[in-house]
Scaffold this active site. Structure first.
Site, short mmCIF file in Angstrom:
data_model
loop_
_atom_site.label_atom_id
_atom_site.label_comp_id
_atom_site.label_asym_id
_atom_site.label_seq_id
_atom_site.Cartn_x
_atom_site.Cartn_y
_atom_site.Cartn_z
N LYS A 180 38.08 30.71 36.47
CA LYS A 180 38.54 30.48 35.11
C LYS A 180 37.79 29.32 34.43
O LYS A 180 37.67 29.29 33.21
CB LYS A 180 40.05 30.17 35.08
C1 LIG Z 1 42.85 35.11 37.01
C2 LIG Z 1 42.48 35.45 38.41
C3 LIG Z 1 42.18 36.78 38.78
C4 LIG Z 1 42.31 37.94 37.83
O1 LIG Z 1 41.41 37.87 36.75
P1 LIG Z 1 41.67 38.72 35.42
O2 LIG Z 1 40.62 38.30 34.48
O3 LIG Z 1 43.06 38.36 34.97
O4 LIG Z 1 41.60 40.15 35.81
C5 LIG Z 1 41.76 37.00 40.09
N1 LIG Z 1 41.67 36.01 40.98
C6 LIG Z 1 41.94 34.72 40.67
C7 LIG Z 1 41.83 33.67 41.70
C8 LIG Z 1 42.36 34.40 39.37
O5 LIG Z 1 42.64 33.13 39.04
#
Ligand SMILES: *Cc1c(COP(=O)(O)O)cnc(C)c1O
Length: 465
Positions: free
Chosen positions: A112
């Site tokens: 993120k």
């Molecule tokens: C947010 C997240 C996901 C999923 O990603 P999306 O963009 O919501 O599909 C998968 N793994 C981790 C560790 C995350 O923080």
């Protein structure tokens, strides 16, 4: 460059306005009216660039004159400066044609950060030219919230409210959200699940008076700037495969369909990606959709991969727009069906379109645990539970298609889920100092029910004080 809403009822906006508003006023999501296309030659010219220059060259094509080239470069450079030195998104060779793209070397140890650091600096750039103060409300299944706190803490013209589902994120994730001392950060535990948190954010946007009063904005993956920033590492990783011109596959642990949609955008604009693999935990709505064509919302189950405990994959609406070849009336109709009946059906053609680019698979908690063990035993590498969902399906698909390199996205550092990992592997996973120091800090957060009126009041009271 103009951005239109998937539902076709909102006025098209330039990049800046589309990014600052997050969600379109008709409830839809912004997408580019026309996508840029990189020729094979242009793609080749990007091969050797470092991350910052690559990001600049890819993103620039989606951004109009609102940001000058030097401003954009500076914003990107500052954003990835926080990732430390060295290769912060390495693609490791794991086994025959099997690769792992580590995306957890940013400040909060999950992928993120790639988008959130950029968006934090982008908002600062936009706001520095006006006197406005924004209220950002974000729903988090764990990692978005911590990345947002890190990106917005101390920013002068932004108040950040983070809604997280009480008791449904890991301790480390909660600590990252609740231990900031900055006066513009407001963590709130919601008595509900992630879908409740996300619904509350959407309801806030639905109230036009409130939205305007507090200058509401969103940095969830419904925000186009996040998708855009994430397309870059698909380029970077693809270029690390020698034979990439014959195509690569990506396996992506998926919740809100943001990360994998970024991969789809990369493919759309010319990167040679064959298949994108949707990996889920037990909350497998997208797998069922792939199989049956019915997008059928069920209750969310809490799993050991909490960042994927989601049933309404918001960004899927962006894909729907393409599956129905830009028919906004049809997208509107399907979203209304979902709202009214908790399900909608794809027709034969759109389902065929879906399967052309995507494949999928899911694992329950037991299967994810087995995958974590398998990976450790065979490759001496510790992966987080989300990553395990991806590598598990990736290996299944590799059996069908052994000739094509398969890159799995490692989405978070395993120590963020040390409660799970330590038990599965019977060891103590090393906790980086960035996380360890949080254990001694005091937590501060409010607790609210999923009543949106009460939330509005809390935000309005905050404005007064
Ligand atoms: C947010 C997240 C996901 C999923 O990603 P999306 O963009 O919501 O599909 C998968 N793994 C981790 C560790 C995350 O923080």
């Amino acid at each position: 460059m103009l951005y239109i809403s998937t539902r076709g009822q909102a006025t098209p906006l330039g990049f800046k306005e589309a990014v600052l508003s997050g969600l379109a006023s008709d409830g839809g999501l912004y997408i580019p009216k026309n996508y840029p296309l990189f020729s094979e030659e242009e793609i080749r010219s990007l091969e050797g660039l470092d991350y910052v220059n690559l990001a600049f060259n890819v993103m620039r094509k989606f951004i109009g004159p609102e940001i000058s080239d030097p401003e954009l470069f500076q914003t990107i450079n500052t954003s990835y400066g926080s990732f430390g030195k060295g290769n912060f998104c390495p693609t490791l060779s794991i086994d025959n044609n099997e690769y792992l793209l580590e995306l957890y070397h940013g400040p909060t140890l999950a992928f993120k950060d790639f988008a959130m650091q950029f968006i934090g600096n982008l908002f600062e750039l936009f706001l520095s030219k006006e006197s406005k103060r924004l209220t950002i409300v974000t729903a988090t299944s764990g990692d978005t919230g911590s990345a947002a706190v890190e990106a917005f803490k101390g920013k002068q013209q932004v108040d950040l409210y983070v809604l997280f589902p009480e008791g449904r994120i890991s301790d480390m994730q909660r600590l990252q959200i609740t231990t900031s001392k900055d006066s513009n950060i407001f963590p709130i535990a919601i008595r509900g699940d992630f879908d409740d948190c996300q619904r509350m954010v959407k309801e806030l946007f639905g109230d036009e008076v409130f939205r305007n009063e507090v200058h509401l904005s969103a940095v969830n993956s419904i925000n186009w700037a996040r998708i855009l920033a994430q397309t870059v590492y698909y380029f970077k990783s693809t270029f690390s495969i020698v034979s990439y011109r014959d195509g690569v596959n990506f396996s992506v642990p998926t919740g809100n369909f943001g990360d994998i949609y970024a991969g789809y955008v990369a493919k759309k604009i010319g990167l040679p990606i064959n298949k994108l693999i949707i990996a889920s935990n037990q909350n497998d709505i997208l797998q069922r959709t792939l199989k049956t064509g019915v997008y059928d919302k069920k209750n969310v189950t809490a799993t050991i991969a909490p960042s994927m405990d989601i049933q309404v994959s918001s960004n899927f609406e962006r894909l729907l727009f393409d599956l129905f070849e830009g028919d906004q009336i049809e997208v509107c109709r399907l979203m209304n069906e979902l709202f009214k009946n908790n399900l909608f059906k794809l027709n034969d053609k759109s389902l065929k379109n879906f399967r052309k680019n995507f494949y999928g698979g899911s694992g329950n908690d037991q299967e994810l645990r087995e995958e974590i063990s398998f990976f450790y035993k065979n490759f001496n590498k510790i992966i987080c539970p989300h990553t395990a969902a991806g590598t598990r399906v990736a290996r299944q698909y590799l059996k069908k298609s052994p000739e094509t390199p398969m890159i799995s996205l490692a989405t978070a550092h395993p120590s963020k889920f040390n409660d799970v990992i330590d038990k599965v592997l019977d060891l103590q996973v090393e906790i980086p100092s960035r996380l360890k120091r949080l254990l001694d800090l005091e937590e501060n957060f409010d607790v609210l029910t999923d009543d949106v009126e009460q939330l509005k009041q809390v935000i309005l009271d905050g404005k007064l004080s």
